[in-house]
Enzyme design. Structure first.
Site, PDB file in Angstrom:
ATOM      1  CD  GLU A  32      -0.922  -5.363   5.969  1.00 35.39           C
ATOM      2  OE1 GLU A  32      -0.749  -5.910   4.855  1.00 35.39           O
ATOM      3  OE2 GLU A  32      -1.210  -4.155   6.093  1.00 35.39           O
TER       4      GLU A  32
ATOM      5  CB  CYS B  82      -0.976  -0.022   1.180  1.00 38.32           C
ATOM      6  SG  CYS B  82      -2.301   1.176   0.981  1.00 38.32           S
TER       7      CYS B  82
ATOM      8  CG  HIS C  37      -3.453  -3.423   3.277  1.00 36.64           C
ATOM      9  ND1 HIS C  37      -2.377  -2.904   3.945  1.00 36.64           N
ATOM     10  CD2 HIS C  37      -4.118  -2.373   2.750  1.00 36.64           C
ATOM     11  CE1 HIS C  37      -2.395  -1.576   3.834  1.00 36.64           C
ATOM     12  NE2 HIS C  37      -3.434  -1.223   3.104  1.00 36.64           N
TER      13      HIS C  37
END
Lengths: 273, 1047
Positions: A223, A95, A221
């Site tokens: 994560e 990002c 993302h």
């Protein structure tokens, strides 16, 4: 010895903790470093194998997302960074980290030297921040993406639209540097259609690698989609598991990237052993 | 020398495309190009290095300057004139519109450009910037000359009139904080481009009135009130802005200062400290026969009684004493919660008001105990219909219109977006409620949940204390004139005298740097003994409050770093400039603390010492300008006993016909503002940063905008934080007791429905009242407070934090210049926060599988008073929902047991629009059909046995559940279908369960008479309510999502 991870922080980056958590869950050890501390001791880059620039809002996205932080890295750490990526290391920008690495020119089309900006990540076509789950088709031999064909993870950005010249696009395509593209839930290309392609990105591009594949710049993302409980369909998944009497898997899609990073250095280590 | 750099974005730029679309919606076709403009007076701004650091070569180009130089300029690098010809842009345009900030307004883009200027100028000439750390800190080098100012230039081509551009300008800019320039192509050519404007603040030092002395003696009551209402009068004759104190307070000050003069800073300090906003005098004052006042007599007492009752099971750790309330999360952590309002600033500058609101409440979290980490944000907006354009003015001559509801809505949404997203705090939890009486004064709620270790450096994490001798250190942003009189201003009604200086814009990145340095590093080093935030009243409040524990303070006000020179001491002292924390730091830690902040790009400064002298003492360049007793400052305000009256509102119950077309009525209600989807807000708010999202704001494949969220703040733990809230402003039109009860019940019920145990739940109260100087409004208030005391004690859900805003009235003029007063309906927002031991137990609202059974839990009564249904029909009615907390408690406990046993597949707590809307939202969320039969809900069944229920349905095999047909028309208490569908009776939950759990589920509710199976999730794509209506799913979906989809 396991590979060491350094996750950058400071000036508005904000996903450093969950990003490090992903690496640690995959068995790697690492630390979060404020950029000013790294500028103070750039030698740290010689001692690590994985560099992650996490998501966030460095400098508030002012003057273009990732631009100011990239300028700072370029002025203060360019040479140590060059040395780092020249070694057999892995680098990921997620990002805002993707925007920073792109502004640094660290994902250039094959044939262009590191540092030349040929690619931009700019304002979403809607000119509005979008936080939503998307589907990705993965077509890359990058070690980060080894064995992954499809991912369901979220995006959260106001400037995630990849733009570049036709020539750059072609080079990226020809050299397998387009790492991930937005698709519809039925696996057909998003074809620029909102919300499947959440930002109007050229050619539905969501992630790019450098020519070695060791540097991954990715807007979505991983994560935030590494544990089952993070998923947007978690409620459905856990209900189904309960009805079927099956255990609920702890991890999901995005965790594969972190495992791949660990795997990469395990394999390398075995080779040398 | 002034440099003006123009960066032209490509025609594909998303911002340009969006503007084109906006114009298109208004029937205008145009091509827009966006130019980012940077203006600076620093010589290095003319360097190519700076210029190129501002533009991305792939999508942007620097607009070159015409070769034509300013007359008389010999310097080749002179770019002073900023002269550009149309040709320089390489494109054709008809209009140019530039928007920049007025002097002194926070310019975040400008600040970043300033840092780039600092970076590029220090890296030049072979210097290695990494060796030059101190020079990297922009705060250290920032001065007037290094400032960079940003603005945006829009070049527009199309068949547009000047009036069209003016309208566009109005929609893009707020003239309170921004300047706009419009030029036609011809003017542009004549003038040689846009003007180069440097919006520098120019305050002349000689204008400073240092500690003006005021003699209050012999002033009449009228003269005292003139000072209170208009402010202290400058020597030049200008009023400085209202103090907002009632006459009894002014007289108390007069009496206290009967033998000496008072300085301006002393009077301003008292006004801040005694303001309604800070002192909450209405809640603190004796009221009728309640001598302790509403706060101590009800709210605080409820918590005290509940804590005693729960004994060992008490979840509270820190209540009402800190910037937020704290409850136990697990053995190692507390969670904190605080909800604030930022109503008055948001009415004038919606973006600025909302962003300062959210980053402000973030600081309440950072200032809890030794400092809590912000982990979740909440928001809530009470607004007027954005599709309307009511005409109201702030002045009699109708020259200053109030902002349109659409402008306010967009502004407050954007403000929370910018503040929350840039701070890296997820914002999954919120609501929007509409009522046209929020037109002049919207309600903007912002909240932050924090996580803090229960023990830090061997000390309880929630405990702090400033000790005598500790240095007063202020860290973060600099002080400017922004936000002066914010505290006193939010304590009075909004009218034409409302000060523009009360408006400010937050700078989330400056705050993020400060927050990270404190929470992630310095807190763990134990370098400060206390910390608090600078909010309303600025340093006068933060230092004043912290000094209560040490017993006094001495401040050297000239040490405070300023954004620009020329501010008077009293302004510095009460300025509400954002992004600042105040700390009490033992002397031996000061140096390393300041050095560490500097390494993180944060400025920190010693401004004084905490003392135990009992005095509040301030000097300005060595001269005493304030010297007051701490006791008088904090406790000198006289009691102001309040008297109340109460009259129940409402009309007679209307005689409405049953709808001829039930499908249409259902759809009409589903599209109403208070019911329809607000998905466009959720997708703008980052709700999964920190990786902690579990149950988000959009639920089910059909993405229904939900009232409850669950978050896992520690990635290493399966424990979750459940958040929700409830409010029903319109119920106040009939009875504020019903309004308060329904709000509290919904806040609790939403959380319970999501799976939290009642004994793990705490509450926050936010009262937004109006005209709180009128006995009738105070009577409404007292009734609401009494009610929530009773309910909280009944549910054993303690209040841990609260806030009030008592004058949400707009006083202005209508289109004819006639005075109008529009009061927001008395509104109590109750927010809930609870802990769920394992997020796997969480329950969302979306049904999971075809064949699942649908049950309604709780009693439906004839309660459509002030409901969405009656409002839709143009009635208020009388039968406002009354909450039976005894019955509800019984249900919530039974439900809690079923939830622990994981017998519930989905749950929705009924609210606006009752059962009908709950059914529709469930169908939309699951994208599945439903077969429903309401006949079993008739009251004639209330005495049936459980076995009858079981026999009456066999729906899981797909058969029509028609066996439940029993006659209910014969009974008088039978509810008519429309009432059954749209009554807003509280205490109800609509659930679905898996067929295999039926026996266990019904056993769980055995003996509870209001557990009724009403149908099942069906194949097909229709919501079918037997004998009443049948509607396609995609129709429901479309209507639910259409109302606000263009925003």
């Amino acid at each position: 010895m396991t590979a060491k991870v350094l996750v950058l922080a400071g000036y508005g980056l904000n996903c450093e903790e969950e990003t490090l958590h992903g690496f640690e869950h995959a068995g790697l050890s690492g630390q979060i470093r404020h950029i000013n501390d790294l500028i103070d001791s750039p030698k740290e880059l010689d001692e690590i194998q994985i560099l992650a620039i996490p998501g966030g809002f460095s400098y508030g996205d002012d003057t273009g997302a990732g631009n100011a932080y990239a300028q700072k890295l370029k002025l203060a750490l360019w040479e140590p960074l060059q040395k780092f990526i020249a070694r057999d290391t892995l680098t990921i920008g997620i990002c805002n980290g993707c925007q920073i690495l792109t502004n640094l020119g660290l994902n250039p089309p094959t044939g262009t030297p590191y540092g030349d900006r040929k690619i931009a990540v700019t304002y979403n076509e809607t000119a509005r921040y979008q936080c939503r789950w998307i589907d990705l088709k993965i077509t890359s031999t990058s070690p980060w993406l080894n064995g992954i064909e499809r991912m369901h993870i979220p995006v959260a950005h106001g400037e995630g639209r990849f733009m570049m010249s036709d020539e750059t696009l072609k080079t990226l395509q020809d050299n397998g540097q387009i790492a991930a593209q937005y698709i519809k839930p039925d696996d057909t290309p998003a074809n620029g259609e909102f919300p499947y392609n959440p930002n109007g990105s050229l050619n539905d591009i969501a992630a790019i690698t450098d020519e070695t594949g060791r540097i991954l710049t990715i807007m979505p993302h991983p994560e935030r989609g590494m544990f089952t409980s993070q998923r947007d369909d978690y409620m459905q998944i856990k209900d189904t598991a309960r009805r079927e009497g099956k255990p609920l898997p702890e991890t999901t899609g995005g965790m594969a990237l972190f495992h791949n990073a660990a795997q990469y250095f395990e394999v390398a280590q075995k080779k040398t052993a | 020398m002034t440099t003006r750099i123009e960066v032209l974005a490509s025609p594909e730029d998303g911002r340009a495309k969006t503007l084109e679309k906006t114009l298109k919606r208004q029937g205008k076709t145009a091509q827009v190009r966006v130019v980012d403009v940077y203006t600076s007076q620093h010589p290095a701004a003319a360097n190519d290095g700076f210029e190129s650091s501002l533009a991305n070569p792939v999508t942007q180009t620097i607009v070159p300057l015409s070769s034509r130089q300013k007359p008389g300029s010999s310097d080749e690098k002179e770019k002073d004139s900023g002269v550009r010809r149309k040709d320089d842009y390489g494109l054709n345009f008809d209009w140019a519109l530039e928007i920049g900030f007025l002097p002194g307004v926070t310019d975040n883009v400008g600040h970043t450009a300033e840092e780039l200027l600092s970076l590029t100028r220090h890296s030049g000439a072979g210097r290695n910037p990494s060796k030059d750390q101190a020079e990297w800190i922009p705060e250290q080098v920032r001065d007037d000359k290094s400032a960079v100012y940003s603005s945006k230039l829009y070049l527009i081509k199309g068949d547009l009139e000047r009036s069209d551009i003016e309208a566009l300008s109005q929609s893009l800019a707020n003239t309170l904080i921004q300047r706009t320039t419009i030029k036609s192509a011809a003017d542009f050519k004549t003038d040689g481009g846009m003007e180069t404007i440097v919006p520098k603040v120019a305050l002349r030092a000689q204008d400073i009135e240092c500690a003006k002395k005021i003699d209050l003696n012999n002033l009449s009551d009228d003269e005292l009130m003139e000072i209170s209402q208009k402010g202290i009068r400058d020597t030049a004759g200008f009023y400085r802005g209202p103090l907002g104190l009632p006459l009894v307070y002014m007289k108390a000050i007069q009496e206290h200062y009967n033998d000496k003069t008072i300085t301006d800073i002393e009077l301003e300090t008292i006004a801040q400290t005694w303001s309604e906003h800070c002192k909450h005098t209405i809640f603190a004052s004796p009221i009728d026969n309640v001598s302790e006042g509403l706060y101590k007599g009800y709210i605080k007492r409820a918590t005290k009684e509940i804590r005693e009752l729960k004994g060992e099971n008490d979840i509270c750790v820190s209540v009402f004493s800190d910037n937020a309330g704290g409850i136990i999360f697990d053995e190692n952590y507390l969670i904190t919660d605080k909800v604030e309002t930022h109503n008055s600033p948001s009415a004038l500058d919606p973006f600025g008001g909302a962003i300062t609101g959210i980053v402000g409440v973030n600081r309440d979290c950072i200032g809890f105990g030794q400092g809590a980490k912000p982990v979740i944000n909440r928001y809530g907006f009470c607004l007027a219909d954005p599709r309307t354009s009511p005409e109201y003015y702030r002045d009699k001559n109708c020259t200053i219109p109030v902002l349109s509801p659409e402008t306010i809505m967009k502004g407050v949404i954007d403000g929370v977006e910018a503040g929350g997203n840039q701070s890296g705090i997820p914002t999954p939890q919120g609501f929007v409620t509409f009522d046209d009486r929020f037109v002049g004064k919207p309600l903007v709620f912002v909240g932050t949940i924090g996580l803090i270790p229960r023990e830090i450096n061997g000390k309880p994490g929630h405990v702090k204390k400033a000790n005598p001798g500790d240095k007063i250190v202020v860290a973060g942003g600099r002080v400017g004139r922004d936000g002066i009189h914010g505290a006193t201003f939010s304590s009075v009604a909004l009218d034409e005298g409302s000060p523009a200086t009360a408006v400010q814009i937050g700078d989330p990145i400056t705050q993020k740097k400060m927050s990270d340095a404190i929470i992630k590093e310095i807190r763990g080093y134990g370098w400060y003994s206390a910390i608090t935030d600078n909010g309303a009243g600025g340093m006068s409040s933060s230092i004043g409050e912290m000094a209560e524990s040490s017993g006094g303070f001495h401040v050297e006000l000239d040490k405070v770093p300023l954004k620009y020179p020329g501010m008077a001491p009293w302004e510095i002292w009460i300025s509400e400039s954002q992004e600042r924390m105040t700390m009490a730091v033992p002397e031996e830690n000061v140096e390393k603390l300041i050095a560490h902040f500097a390494k993180r790009g944060v400025e920190a400064t010693v401004v004084g010492t905490y003392t135990d002298t009992g005095r509040a003492h301030i000097t300005w360049h060595g001269e005493t300008i304030m010297d007051m007793e701490m006791d008088f400052l904090h406790d000198g305000n006289p009691e102001t006993p309040l008297k109340t009256t109460f009259t129940r509102g409402g009309e007679a119950e209307p005689d409405v016909n049953e709808p001829a077309d039930h499908t249409q009525t259902l759809l009409d209600l589903l599209g109403r503002l208070n019911i329809c989807s607000k998905e466009f807000i959720s997708t703008q708010y980052d709700h999964n940063v920190q990786g902690s999202a579990v149950m988000g704001p959009l639920q089910g494949p059909g993405r229904v905008y939900a009232e409850t969220s669950i978050t896992r703040p520690l990635l290493s733990s399966n424990k979750g934080v459940v958040l929700s809230q409830g409010l029903f402003p319109r119920y106040s039109d009939i009875d504020t007791a019903a309004m308060a009860a329904a709000g509290l019940d919904l806040a609790v019920r939403n959380a319970v429905a999501a799976g939290v145990d009642l004994n793990q739940l705490a509450l926050l109260d936010n009262f937004c009242w109006c005209s709180s100087d009128e006995p009738e409004r105070l009577g409404q208030l007292k009734r609401a407070v009494e009610t929530i005391y009773d309910m909280a004690v009944k549910y054993e859900t303690p209040f841990i934090s609260g806030k009030d805003s008592m004058f949400n009235d707009f006083k202005g003029f209508d289109a004819d210049g006639q005075p109008v007063k529009i009061s927001a309906p008395p509104t109590l927002l109750v927010s809930s926060i609870g802990v769920i031991p394992d997020v796997e137990r969480s329950i969302d609202l979306a049904p999971k599988a075809v064949g699942d059974l649908v049950y309604l839990l709780g009693a439906t009564k004839d309660e459509c008073g002030a409901s969405e249904y009656y409002d839709h029909l143009g009635h208020l009615g009388n039968n406002v929902p009354e909450t039976d907390s005894h019955q509800n408690l019984r249900l919530y406990r039974l439900y809690g047991r079923a939830a622990r046993d994981r017998l519930i597949a989905s749950a929705y707590a009924l609210n606006y629009g009752g059962l009908g809307m709950a059914l529709a939202k469930k169908a939309i969320a699951a994208q599945m059909g439903m077969d429903i039969d309401l006949s079993s809900l008739c009251h004639c069944h209330s005495d049936r046995s459980d076995s009858e229920v079981e026999e009456s349905f066999q729906p899981s095999n797909g058969k029509d559940p028609s066996t439940a047909q029993q006659s209910c028309s014969a009974r008088d208490d039978t509810l008519r279908t429309d009432k059954l569908l749209y009554s807003e009776s509280t205490g109800r939950i609509l659930v679905t369960i898996a067929p295999q759990d039926k026996a266990a589920f019904e056993k769980n509710f055995k003996g509870y008479e209001h557990c009724t199976m009403i149908g099942h999730i069906a194949y097909g794509n229709k919501l079918n309510i037997k004998n009443i209506l049948e509607v396609e799913l995609n129709k429901l979906d479309e209507v639910y999502k259409r109302t606000l989809e263009d925003y």
